[in-house]
Structures are given as C-alpha cells and as structure tokens.
Design a protein around this motif. Structure first.
Motif, PDB file in Angstrom:
ATOM      1  N   ASP A 104       1.147  12.659  -9.016  1.00  0.00           N
ATOM      2  CA  ASP A 104       0.498  13.652  -9.858  1.00  0.00           C
ATOM      3  C   ASP A 104      -1.006  13.419  -9.954  1.00  0.00           C
ATOM      4  OD1 ASP A 104       0.485  11.357 -11.321  1.00  0.00           O
ATOM      5  OD2 ASP A 104       1.673  12.123 -13.002  1.00  0.00           O
ATOM      6  N   ASN A 105      -1.532  12.651  -8.979  1.00  0.00           N
ATOM      7  CA  ASN A 105      -2.947  12.296  -9.027  1.00  0.00           C
ATOM      8  C   ASN A 105      -3.789  13.136  -8.080  1.00  0.00           C
ATOM      9  OD1 ASN A 105      -5.248  10.242  -7.831  1.00  0.00           O
ATOM     10  ND2 ASN A 105      -4.950  10.018 -10.047  1.00  0.00           N
ATOM     11  N   PHE A 106      -3.194  13.625  -6.991  1.00  0.00           N
ATOM     12  CA  PHE A 106      -3.956  14.430  -6.036  1.00  0.00           C
ATOM     13  C   PHE A 106      -3.012  15.369  -5.298  1.00  0.00           C
ATOM     14  CE2 PHE A 106      -2.567  10.666  -3.772  1.00  0.00           C
ATOM     15  CZ  PHE A 106      -2.149  11.157  -2.545  1.00  0.00           C
ATOM     16  N   ASP A 107      -3.577  16.403  -4.732  1.00  0.00           N
ATOM     17  CA  ASP A 107      -2.821  17.374  -3.951  1.00  0.00           C
ATOM     18  C   ASP A 107      -3.087  17.131  -2.468  1.00  0.00           C
ATOM     19  OD1 ASP A 107      -1.586  19.476  -2.756  1.00  0.00           O
ATOM     20  OD2 ASP A 107      -2.766  21.049  -3.723  1.00  0.00           O
ATOM     21  N   PRO A 108      -2.042  16.734  -1.682  1.00  0.00           N
ATOM     22  CA  PRO A 108      -2.259  16.465  -0.254  1.00  0.00           C
ATOM     23  C   PRO A 108      -2.787  17.672   0.515  1.00  0.00           C
ATOM     24  CG  PRO A 108      -0.120  15.645  -0.970  1.00  0.00           C
ATOM     25  CD  PRO A 108      -0.656  16.479  -2.091  1.00  0.00           C
ATOM     26  N   GLN A 109      -2.613  18.891  -0.040  1.00  0.00           N
ATOM     27  CA  GLN A 109      -3.082  20.094   0.642  1.00  0.00           C
ATOM     28  C   GLN A 109      -4.546  20.422   0.328  1.00  0.00           C
ATOM     29  OE1 GLN A 109      -1.026  21.342   2.874  1.00  0.00           O
ATOM     30  NE2 GLN A 109       0.444  19.778   2.202  1.00  0.00           N
ATOM     31  N   GLU A 110      -5.095  19.715  -0.664  1.00  0.00           N
ATOM     32  CA  GLU A 110      -6.517  19.928  -0.984  1.00  0.00           C
ATOM     33  C   GLU A 110      -7.358  19.643   0.253  1.00  0.00           C
ATOM     34  OE1 GLU A 110      -9.926  17.700  -3.632  1.00  0.00           O
ATOM     35  OE2 GLU A 110      -7.829  17.519  -4.246  1.00  0.00           O
ATOM     36  N   LYS A 111      -8.360  20.463   0.512  1.00  0.00           N
ATOM     37  CA  LYS A 111      -9.066  20.431   1.791  1.00  0.00           C
ATOM     38  C   LYS A 111      -9.619  19.048   2.118  1.00  0.00           C
ATOM     39  CE  LYS A 111     -12.576  22.810   4.539  1.00  0.00           C
ATOM     40  NZ  LYS A 111     -13.585  23.883   4.581  1.00  0.00           N
ATOM     41  N   SER A 112     -10.348  18.423   1.192  1.00  0.00           N
ATOM     42  CA  SER A 112     -10.958  17.118   1.493  1.00  0.00           C
ATOM     43  C   SER A 112      -9.894  16.052   1.736  1.00  0.00           C
ATOM     44  CB  SER A 112     -11.871  16.681   0.342  1.00  0.00           C
ATOM     45  OG  SER A 112     -11.133  16.580  -0.864  1.00  0.00           O
ATOM     46  N   VAL A 113      -8.791  16.131   0.970  1.00  0.00           N
ATOM     47  CA  VAL A 113      -7.703  15.160   1.136  1.00  0.00           C
ATOM     48  C   VAL A 113      -6.964  15.418   2.448  1.00  0.00           C
ATOM     49  CG1 VAL A 113      -5.554  14.281   0.175  1.00  0.00           C
ATOM     50  CG2 VAL A 113      -7.436  14.893  -1.342  1.00  0.00           C
TER      51      VAL A 113
ATOM     52  N   LEU B  31      -6.140   8.726  -5.779  1.00  0.00           N
ATOM     53  CA  LEU B  31      -7.443   8.955  -5.150  1.00  0.00           C
ATOM     54  C   LEU B  31      -8.532   9.203  -6.182  1.00  0.00           C
ATOM     55  CD1 LEU B  31      -6.498  11.157  -2.065  1.00  0.00           C
ATOM     56  CD2 LEU B  31      -7.250   8.789  -2.066  1.00  0.00           C
ATOM     57  N   TYR B  32      -8.119   9.544  -7.409  1.00  0.00           N
ATOM     58  CA  TYR B  32      -9.099   9.873  -8.453  1.00  0.00           C
ATOM     59  C   TYR B  32      -8.822   9.024  -9.689  1.00  0.00           C
ATOM     60  CZ  TYR B  32      -9.337  13.902  -5.368  1.00  0.00           C
ATOM     61  OH  TYR B  32      -9.442  14.702  -4.259  1.00  0.00           O
ATOM     62  N   LYS B  33      -9.771   8.190 -10.015  1.00  0.00           N
ATOM     63  CA  LYS B  33      -9.605   7.296 -11.173  1.00  0.00           C
ATOM     64  C   LYS B  33      -9.800   8.045 -12.486  1.00  0.00           C
ATOM     65  CE  LYS B  33     -11.311   2.887 -13.057  1.00  0.00           C
ATOM     66  NZ  LYS B  33     -10.004   2.244 -13.199  1.00  0.00           N
ATOM     67  N   TRP B  34     -10.743   8.981 -12.488  1.00  0.00           N
ATOM     68  CA  TRP B  34     -11.093   9.664 -13.737  1.00  0.00           C
ATOM     69  C   TRP B  34     -10.865  11.174 -13.619  1.00  0.00           C
ATOM     70  CZ3 TRP B  34     -15.539   6.232 -12.342  1.00  0.00           C
ATOM     71  CH2 TRP B  34     -15.339   4.949 -12.849  1.00  0.00           C
ATOM     72  N   GLN B  35      -9.716  11.539 -13.118  1.00  0.00           N
ATOM     73  CA  GLN B  35      -9.422  12.960 -12.931  1.00  0.00           C
ATOM     74  C   GLN B  35      -9.336  13.693 -14.272  1.00  0.00           C
ATOM     75  OE1 GLN B  35      -5.520  13.992 -11.313  1.00  0.00           O
ATOM     76  NE2 GLN B  35      -6.515  15.376  -9.864  1.00  0.00           N
ATOM     77  N   SER B  36      -8.745  13.066 -15.272  1.00  0.00           N
ATOM     78  CA  SER B  36      -8.635  13.668 -16.600  1.00  0.00           C
ATOM     79  C   SER B  36      -9.462  12.845 -17.582  1.00  0.00           C
ATOM     80  CB  SER B  36      -7.169  13.715 -17.044  1.00  0.00           C
ATOM     81  OG  SER B  36      -7.082  14.103 -18.386  1.00  0.00           O
ATOM     82  N   TYR B  37     -10.570  13.402 -18.039  1.00  0.00           N
ATOM     83  CA  TYR B  37     -11.473  12.669 -18.944  1.00  0.00           C
ATOM     84  C   TYR B  37     -10.755  12.279 -20.227  1.00  0.00           C
ATOM     85  CZ  TYR B  37     -15.623  11.507 -21.650  1.00  0.00           C
ATOM     86  OH  TYR B  37     -16.559  10.844 -22.409  1.00  0.00           O
ATOM     87  N   SER B  38      -9.995  13.216 -20.827  1.00  0.00           N
ATOM     88  CA  SER B  38      -9.362  12.948 -22.122  1.00  0.00           C
ATOM     89  C   SER B  38      -8.320  11.832 -22.019  1.00  0.00           C
ATOM     90  CB  SER B  38      -8.720  14.229 -22.666  1.00  0.00           C
ATOM     91  OG  SER B  38      -7.764  14.712 -21.752  1.00  0.00           O
ATOM     92  N   LYS B  39      -7.505  11.855 -20.953  1.00  0.00           N
ATOM     93  CA  LYS B  39      -6.488  10.816 -20.784  1.00  0.00           C
ATOM     94  C   LYS B  39      -7.111   9.442 -20.570  1.00  0.00           C
ATOM     95  CE  LYS B  39      -2.667  13.611 -18.966  1.00  0.00           C
ATOM     96  NZ  LYS B  39      -1.784  13.859 -17.798  1.00  0.00           N
ATOM     97  N   THR B  40      -8.167   9.407 -19.756  1.00  0.00           N
ATOM     98  CA  THR B  40      -8.834   8.129 -19.482  1.00  0.00           C
ATOM     99  C   THR B  40      -9.495   7.591 -20.744  1.00  0.00           C
ATOM    100  OG1 THR B  40      -9.258   8.876 -17.235  1.00  0.00           O
ATOM    101  CG2 THR B  40     -10.471   6.953 -17.985  1.00  0.00           C
ATOM    102  N   LEU B  41     -10.145   8.475 -21.522  1.00  0.00           N
ATOM    103  CA  LEU B  41     -10.800   8.055 -22.759  1.00  0.00           C
ATOM    104  C   LEU B  41      -9.777   7.509 -23.753  1.00  0.00           C
ATOM    105  CD1 LEU B  41     -13.503   7.878 -24.231  1.00  0.00           C
ATOM    106  CD2 LEU B  41     -13.086  10.186 -25.128  1.00  0.00           C
ATOM    107  N   LYS B  42      -8.619   8.159 -23.843  1.00  0.00           N
ATOM    108  CA  LYS B  42      -7.563   7.684 -24.736  1.00  0.00           C
ATOM    109  C   LYS B  42      -7.089   6.296 -24.331  1.00  0.00           C
ATOM    110  CE  LYS B  42      -2.990   8.946 -26.512  1.00  0.00           C
ATOM    111  NZ  LYS B  42      -1.880   9.936 -26.444  1.00  0.00           N
TER     112      LYS B  42
END
Length: 454
Positions: free
Chosen positions: A251-260, A191-202
C-alpha cells in the motif's frame, strides 16, 4: 547407478518415500532409479532395499542369488517418522548426534558383511524417514541437519565401495565445485517514506518520548528534506547479481505509476514477484529446488526491533555470519534479503550488503541471482550419463560450460573425448560440452599402493 527397491508392504507411503528419496539423491547428484523387480539390476549397480523389517539370513541369501548386484544395502523403515509426531513421543525419539539431534536409537553406522557372492550392508538408521520428518515437521534450530545426514550417508557409502570392482559417479552441486552459493535479494517493500504527512507525523509524536533524538531527526527530515530516502535504486546499481522482489501486496506505491513502472521495467530479468501461495518449504534442509524461488534464510527485517530500534551492528553481523556458516556447512545456498526501507533506516544495512558482495567474489562462492541459480539447477538435473563397462558417456541437449563430476571408487580417467578436462584427484572439472554431442570418459582401475602421489 543406485537402484532402490521399496517393500511392497509400504505402498501407502510410497509417495512420501519417493519424494524424499528424490530430494536426497538430487542433492547428492547421484543417478538413481526406483525399481519394481530384481531383473532390472545390473552387476555394476548398487542395490538399496528399503523394507519394513530387517531381512533374515535366508532372505538375504535368496536376494543375493536373484540379484546381479554384488553390493546391497538394507535400510529398515520406521513408519512413525512419516507421520506428525506428538511432542512427548518426539522427545523420546531424539538422540544427540554431533551438534544436532536425530530421530533414532543410535548415530548412523553401516555394518558390512561379506557373503559368498558379494557384499551386503546394514544401515542401522532410517535415513529417509528422518529426512521426511525433519524436513516437513521439525525445525532443528538453524542447522541444516538434513544436508548433514545425507552427506554422512554418502561418506559411509564411499567407505564401503572404495575397494570394490565398480565405481559411482556424482555431479557436484555447483558448476565449478564452489563450497556454497550466495544469493542476494532486494525487496521493494516501500518507495516513499513520507507519502502521508499526517500518518508520519502521528508516528513521530508517538515515539517522541521513547526515542526523542530519532523522532526529532525524522521530524526535521520530513519537513525540510526534498529527496525520497527509500528510492535506493541508484545505490543498488553497484551491487551485482541482486534479485529485486515485488511483494504480492503493498500500500506504499503503485507499480503502474509511470516513474515506478519505468524503473521496474529497467530491472529486466532480475525482478520477481513474491507469491502468496505456499511453495514446498523444508525446515532443516538447505537446498534450493529448481522449480521454486530460493528461500530467504535471513531478512534485514530481523535486524529491526521496533520503530526506531534495531540490533547493534555486531549482533546483525553475527546473524549474517551464522547464515553463511550454515550455507558452507550444507554446501547449499545462502540467500539473504534486504528491504528497501531497511537499507535507509538501518545505518549499517548497506555496509553488510557490500561486505557480502566482497564475499561473493571469492572463488569458493557461487555468487548468482535467483534466475542463474534456478537455471543451473535445472540444467544439472537434466545432465545424464550412461555407464558401459569402463566408459562414462555424458549426454546433453544443452551447452555445458562447466561441470564437476566426482568418481567414487578406485578408478581414474585414462582418456576423454568431446570435452575439455582438468583432473584433481577424483574430481573431474569438465567444460565445453556442446549440445547434442556426447562426451566420453574412459576409466581404468588403480590400486592405491601403486598410485602415483603428487
């Protein structure tokens, strides 16, 4: 009805044999029963004998004398096919049949012999042994060979019984006799393409020299775009009959997170969780089992060839077309899966999805989600009928909106009660059967030379 009697010498293999017989007759929609004694056979039944050896003339005569059935099929088992076969032996067993291979000496044929009190047929091919071996151990390219073998057997049976004084009834696979079913799934892999800036930049830096333009584009999007490109729920609102799938682990999103959680709860019945436990998978058989999820035969992940590389649109369309062709060929179900990430990362992925929706709207296609397909197959399996001389009584504890039966043999409907009926040759399009009621079809024999031709 089909009555099957299994040689008592095959007790060690009865579980495997029963499973594959059930699979094949369930696919055909023909009622059958595995019996232990000849007294259970009625005159209108077709008897199938599955034996270790081809019966002698004396044994056939005795069987015909003891059985009320006037139509008996003999199939000889090849026990080797119920075990995992080594590669060298497998090569020696393979024989080409049309555009796929079989495991036998020659293509399936039926030899018909007429006895004093009935007909008996020798099927020169171990159909169920082949189905067991091909469905459990062998992947016959991408062709649904098991479906084709069962359909070929049905055609041979039709040719044998067409001129006899009895008939068989079968339920067509889909509720309005569609050619095949189409099912679409959307796997919420990310659900999140750029959740971790450092990993995406690498990742961008690693791909900068191999794919500079794509890497630079992703870099600017990472730093200057505020939207979340993998949140494709709004785009999918226009796609009917799509089943949303949650991976067992992510490991990309938490199904319990309110918006999700709010978004997932809004999906209602169309959300399923992909389990890690293995359900039965049949390698060369394109038929959904009513107790498991429909298997995805082609996933959008197969369009991806690396971090920034994917197949050309024409190559991807060719893969989709092959899957559709196989579904049509087998009369089964073609299930195509799309990952959320691919719907954004692959430029043509959403276009392919929209084209499939257009295909699903055609009358020849049963376009449904996973729940609808499973519900229909469960209902179809529970529909029973009783044959009493020339009457067929359909029994149901459920409302049946639509159902198509096929009459095998020289019989047609003379009258009907308890349902709405439309007739097209030997196909009966039945609707409006209420639960706890009985629909009755009265049949009469016709003679082909005197039958009215429309």
């Amino acid at each position: 009805m089909i009555k099957v009697i299994i040689d008592e010498k095959l007790d060690n293999y009865k579980k495997q044999i029963r499973d594959v017989i059930d699979l094949s007759f369930n696919y055909l929609g023909i009622q059958y029963e595995i019996i232990s004694g000849l007294v259970e056979i009625n005159v209108e039944d077709v008897l199938v004998c599955y034996s270790l050896q081809k019966p002698s003339t004396r044994e056939i005569t005795e069987l015909i004398g003891l059985s009320a059935s006037t139509n008996i099929f003999f199939i000889t088992i090849n026990l080797e096919l119920y075990e995992k076969i080594g590669l060298s032996r497998l090569k020696s067993l393979k024989k080409e049949f049309h555009d796929f291979y079989i495991l036998g000496n020659e293509p399936p044929t039926i030899e018909k012999k007429k006895g004093e009190f009935g007909n008996f047929f020798f099927y020169n091919f171990d159909l169920w042994g082949n189905l067991f071996q091909l469905a459990n151990y062998q992947k016959n390219s991408s062709i649904p060979v098991c479906n084709l073998l069962i359909s070929d057997f049905l055609q041979l049976v039709k040719n044998c019984v067409s001129n006899d004084e009895f008939f068989l009834i079968r339920t067509k696979l889909w509720p309005e006799n569609q050619k095949f079913a189409l099912c679409l799934t959307a796997e919420i892999d990310k659900l999140y393409k750029w959740q971790s800036y450092s990993k995406t930049l690498k990742k961008i830096l690693l791909n900068l020299f191999a794919h500079p333009l794509a890497a630079l584009q992703e870099y600017f999007e990472l730093n200057f775009k505020s939207e979340e490109p993998y949140w494709v729920f709004p785009l999918l609102q226009s796609i009917p009959n799509i089943t949303y799938c949650l991976p067992a682990k992510n490991d990309n999103f938490d199904p319990q997170e309110k918006s999700v959680a709010n978004q997932l709860s809004a999906l209602e019945k169309q959300l399923i969780k992909l389990e890690t436990k293995k359900l039965p998978t049949y390698k060369s058989f394109l038929f959904p089992l009513c107790y498991s999820e429909v298997s995805v035969c082609l996933n959008s992940s197969e369009f991806v060839k690396g971090g920034y590389k994917h197949l050309s649109e024409s190559a991807a369309q060719a893969l989709v077309a092959t899957s559709i062709d196989n579904g049509h060929l087998a009369g089964g179900v073609t299930c195509l899966g799309f990952r959320f990430s691919d719907l954004y990362d692959i430029p043509y992925a959403f276009k392919i999805l929209e084209n499939l929706v257009k295909l699903g709207k055609k009358p020849a296609v049963y376009f449904a989600d996973q729940n609808q397909i499973k519900s229909w197959l469960k209902l179809r399996q529970k529909i029973k009928w009783v044959v009493e001389q020339n009457k067929v009584k359909i029994l149901s504890n459920y409302d049946i909106e639509n159902l198509v039966l096929e009459i095998i043999g020289n019989y047609e409907v003379e009258s009907h009660t308890g349902c709405t009926l439309r007739i097209e040759k030997n196909l009966l399009y039945i609707s409006n059967i209420k639960k706890y009621t009985t629909a009755t079809l009265t049949l009469k024999k016709f003679y082909r030379l005197n039958r009215r031709i429309d």
